[in-house]
Design an enzyme around this catalytic site. Structure first.
Site, PDB file in Angstrom:
ATOM      1  N   SER A 233     -29.418   5.261   4.655  1.00  0.00           N
ATOM      2  CA  SER A 233     -29.599   4.546   5.723  1.00  0.00           C
ATOM      3  C   SER A 233     -27.482   4.778   5.388  1.00  0.00           C
ATOM      4  O   SER A 233     -27.223   5.206   5.016  1.00  0.00           O
ATOM      5  CB  SER A 233     -29.374   2.892   5.394  1.00  0.00           C
ATOM      6  OG  SER A 233     -28.473   2.484   5.583  1.00  0.00           O
TER       7      SER A 233
ATOM      8  N   TYR B 119     -27.299  -3.778  -0.492  1.00  0.00           N
ATOM      9  CA  TYR B 119     -28.589  -3.001   0.067  1.00  0.00           C
ATOM     10  C   TYR B 119     -27.732  -1.072  -0.081  1.00  0.00           C
ATOM     11  O   TYR B 119     -28.414  -0.096  -0.414  1.00  0.00           O
ATOM     12  CB  TYR B 119     -29.042  -2.972   1.007  1.00  0.00           C
ATOM     13  CG  TYR B 119     -29.822  -1.788   2.091  1.00  0.00           C
ATOM     14  CD1 TYR B 119     -30.712  -2.183   1.850  1.00  0.00           C
ATOM     15  CD2 TYR B 119     -28.551  -1.498   3.568  1.00  0.00           C
ATOM     16  CE1 TYR B 119     -31.592  -0.926   3.242  1.00  0.00           C
ATOM     17  CE2 TYR B 119     -29.832  -0.750   4.374  1.00  0.00           C
ATOM     18  CZ  TYR B 119     -31.288  -0.815   3.910  1.00  0.00           C
ATOM     19  OH  TYR B 119     -32.104   0.026   4.936  1.00  0.00           O
TER      20      TYR B 119
HETATM   21  P1  NAP Z   1     -39.683  -2.465   9.192  1.00  0.00           P
HETATM   22  O1  NAP Z   1     -40.365  -2.360  10.232  1.00  0.00           O
HETATM   23  O2  NAP Z   1     -39.764  -3.837   7.983  1.00  0.00           O
HETATM   24  O3  NAP Z   1     -41.142  -1.844   7.851  1.00  0.00           O
HETATM   25  C1  NAP Z   1     -41.098  -2.104   6.175  1.00  0.00           C
HETATM   26  C2  NAP Z   1     -42.205  -1.618   5.589  1.00  0.00           C
HETATM   27  O4  NAP Z   1     -42.393  -1.359   4.480  1.00  0.00           O
HETATM   28  C3  NAP Z   1     -44.131  -2.208   6.254  1.00  0.00           C
HETATM   29  O5  NAP Z   1     -44.562  -1.124   6.064  1.00  0.00           O
HETATM   30  C4  NAP Z   1     -44.510  -3.096   4.733  1.00  0.00           C
HETATM   31  O6  NAP Z   1     -45.188  -2.741   4.449  1.00  0.00           O
HETATM   32  C5  NAP Z   1     -43.554  -2.246   4.122  1.00  0.00           C
HETATM   33  N1  NAP Z   1     -42.824  -2.457   2.556  1.00  0.00           N
HETATM   34  C6  NAP Z   1     -42.317  -3.655   2.240  1.00  0.00           C
HETATM   35  N2  NAP Z   1     -41.861  -3.864   1.060  1.00  0.00           N
HETATM   36  C7  NAP Z   1     -43.095  -2.898   0.595  1.00  0.00           C
HETATM   37  C8  NAP Z   1     -42.912  -2.782  -1.192  1.00  0.00           C
HETATM   38  N3  NAP Z   1     -43.076  -3.839  -1.672  1.00  0.00           N
HETATM   39  N4  NAP Z   1     -44.078  -2.289  -0.939  1.00  0.00           N
HETATM   40  C9  NAP Z   1     -44.508  -1.298   0.012  1.00  0.00           C
HETATM   41  N5  NAP Z   1     -44.683  -1.432   1.100  1.00  0.00           N
HETATM   42  C10 NAP Z   1     -43.672  -2.603   1.453  1.00  0.00           C
HETATM   43  O7  NAP Z   1     -38.873  -1.459   8.339  1.00  0.00           O
HETATM   44  P2  NAP Z   1     -37.823  -0.409   9.106  1.00  0.00           P
HETATM   45  O8  NAP Z   1     -37.065  -0.369   9.710  1.00  0.00           O
HETATM   46  O9  NAP Z   1     -39.021   0.455   9.149  1.00  0.00           O
HETATM   47  O10 NAP Z   1     -38.101   0.595   7.526  1.00  0.00           O
HETATM   48  C11 NAP Z   1     -37.865   2.354   6.646  1.00  0.00           C
HETATM   49  C12 NAP Z   1     -36.838   2.093   6.345  1.00  0.00           C
HETATM   50  O11 NAP Z   1     -36.247   3.205   6.617  1.00  0.00           O
HETATM   51  C13 NAP Z   1     -36.732   1.390   4.398  1.00  0.00           C
HETATM   52  O12 NAP Z   1     -36.351   2.292   3.467  1.00  0.00           O
HETATM   53  C14 NAP Z   1     -34.978   0.991   5.260  1.00  0.00           C
HETATM   54  O13 NAP Z   1     -34.483   0.767   4.743  1.00  0.00           O
HETATM   55  C15 NAP Z   1     -34.538   2.309   5.787  1.00  0.00           C
HETATM   56  N6  NAP Z   1     -33.603   2.479   6.936  1.00  0.00           N
HETATM   57  C16 NAP Z   1     -33.907   1.414   8.488  1.00  0.00           C
HETATM   58  C17 NAP Z   1     -32.878   1.498   9.029  1.00  0.00           C
HETATM   59  C18 NAP Z   1     -33.315   0.176  10.712  1.00  0.00           C
HETATM   60  O14 NAP Z   1     -32.383  -0.138  10.764  1.00  0.00           O
HETATM   61  N7  NAP Z   1     -34.824  -0.235  10.513  1.00  0.00           N
HETATM   62  C19 NAP Z   1     -32.167   1.636   8.676  1.00  0.00           C
HETATM   63  C20 NAP Z   1     -31.147   2.668   7.699  1.00  0.00           C
HETATM   64  C21 NAP Z   1     -32.837   2.286   7.156  1.00  0.00           C
HETATM   65  P3  NAP Z   1     -45.695  -4.364   4.528  1.00  0.00           P
HETATM   66  O15 NAP Z   1     -45.507  -5.106   5.762  1.00  0.00           O
HETATM   67  O16 NAP Z   1     -47.253  -4.607   4.423  1.00  0.00           O
HETATM   68  O17 NAP Z   1     -45.034  -5.831   3.549  1.00  0.00           O
END
Ligand code: NAP
Length: 252
Positions: free
Chosen positions: A151, A165
């Site tokens: 991130s 984080y």
């Molecule tokens: P999201 O929409 O909240 O989706 C998270 C995904 O991870 C969901 O499929 C969820 O499944 C799964 N998950 C959560 N906890 C888990 C666990 N303990 N074991 C297995 N699966 C789990 O998040 P996102 O924004 O797509 O983020 C994806 C990645 O990108 C993360 O690593 C996040 O830190 C990184 N990121 C995101 C952003 C942003 O602005 N969105 C920015 C920088 C980095 P369930 O719903 O079934 O629990």
């Protein structure tokens, strides 16, 4: 010359947290690119099954598998089930992650820290180990590629909100850099993608609406914009790219 996944066919890709957001976009694009896909999720099977339908609509195989990436035993079961159903692993995206507790360092508890680090760091390390044991030519594999989802927070620090984080994501970047060197001679490339603010359910709608106009591009990124970069890193077009960190943060 050693055969790599790029030459020997796509095999299957493991996407942790593939049921929504960035992970779901990666699953969809990977299927379009010819991968069979293991869609890992933790709690929402309906969303994971919808992603599997998309994968199958591109003519690829999909496996939906519930596993908490913060739990070592469940990680081992996940990879075993994927091997049994999909064959040869050629790509891993360590995407599952949580921002966890929101608050300052002087307010965080040991259990909050443990929860965040077990998923974002320990889980990603263990998944990387599972992948290397399958893909490394030293272990009889055909090579492959790993992408770790960091991130922009790791660079910005996330002061006042979630330094924990940011620290967990910095640890993932160190995993990328060190592991890339360990396995560079074994047919495996390892890279990091560092998204900025992306429009997914990890953020509240209010936060996105408030932050959007303040961002350099006056909008958050999309999951597809991150997935495009991941797919490039996994592809033969990035065959000499390893140990690096690609930002997808719209100049943030
Ligand atoms: P999201 O929409 O909240 O989706 C998270 C995904 O991870 C969901 O499929 C969820 O499944 C799964 N998950 C959560 N906890 C888990 C666990 N303990 N074991 C297995 N699966 C789990 O998040 P996102 O924004 O797509 O983020 C994806 C990645 O990108 C993360 O690593 C996040 O830190 C990184 N990121 C995101 C952003 C942003 O602005 N969105 C920015 C920088 C980095 P369930 O719903 O079934 O629990």
């Amino acid at each position: 010359m050693q055969a790599t996944s790029d030459q020997a066919g796509r095999g299957y890709i493991m996407v942790t947290g593939g049921s929504r957001g960035i992970g779901a976009a990666i699953c969809d694009m990977a299927a379009r690119d010819g991968y069979d896909v293991c869609i890992n999720y933790r709690s929402d099977e309906t969303q994971a099954q919808a992603v599997a339908e998309q994968v199958r609509s591109h003519g690829r195989k999909a496996l939906v598998f519930q596993a908490d990436i913060g739990n070592a035993e469940q990680i081992s079961d996940l990879f075993q089930a994927a091997d049994d159903n999909l064959g040869t692993l050629t790509a891993l995206v360590n995407n599952a992650g949580t921002s966890g507790f929101i608050g300052r360092v002087d307010a965080i508890s040991a259990s909050d820290l443990q929860e965040i680090f077990s998923l974002n760091v320990v889980g990603s390390f263990l998944c990387a180990g599972e992948a290397v044991r399958r893909m490394s030519t030293m272990h009889g594999g055909q090579g492959g590629s790993i992408v770790n989802m960091s991130s922009a927070a790791a660079r910005l620090g996330a002061a006042g909100r979630n330094v924990h984080y940011a620290a967990s994501k910095r640890a993932l970047e160190a995993l990328t850099f060190g592991l890339a060197q360990e396995v560079a001679g074994e047919g495996i490339r390892v890279n990091t993608v560092s998204p900025g603010v992306i429009d997914t359910e990890i953020h509240s709608r209010e936060r996105l609406a408030q932050m959007g106009p303040q961002l350099p591009m006056k909008r958050p990124g999309t999951a597809a914009e991150v997935a495009n970069t991941v797919m490039w890193l996994l592809s033969p077009a990035a065959s000499y790219v390893s140990g690096t960190n690609v930002g997808v943060s719209g100049a943030r």
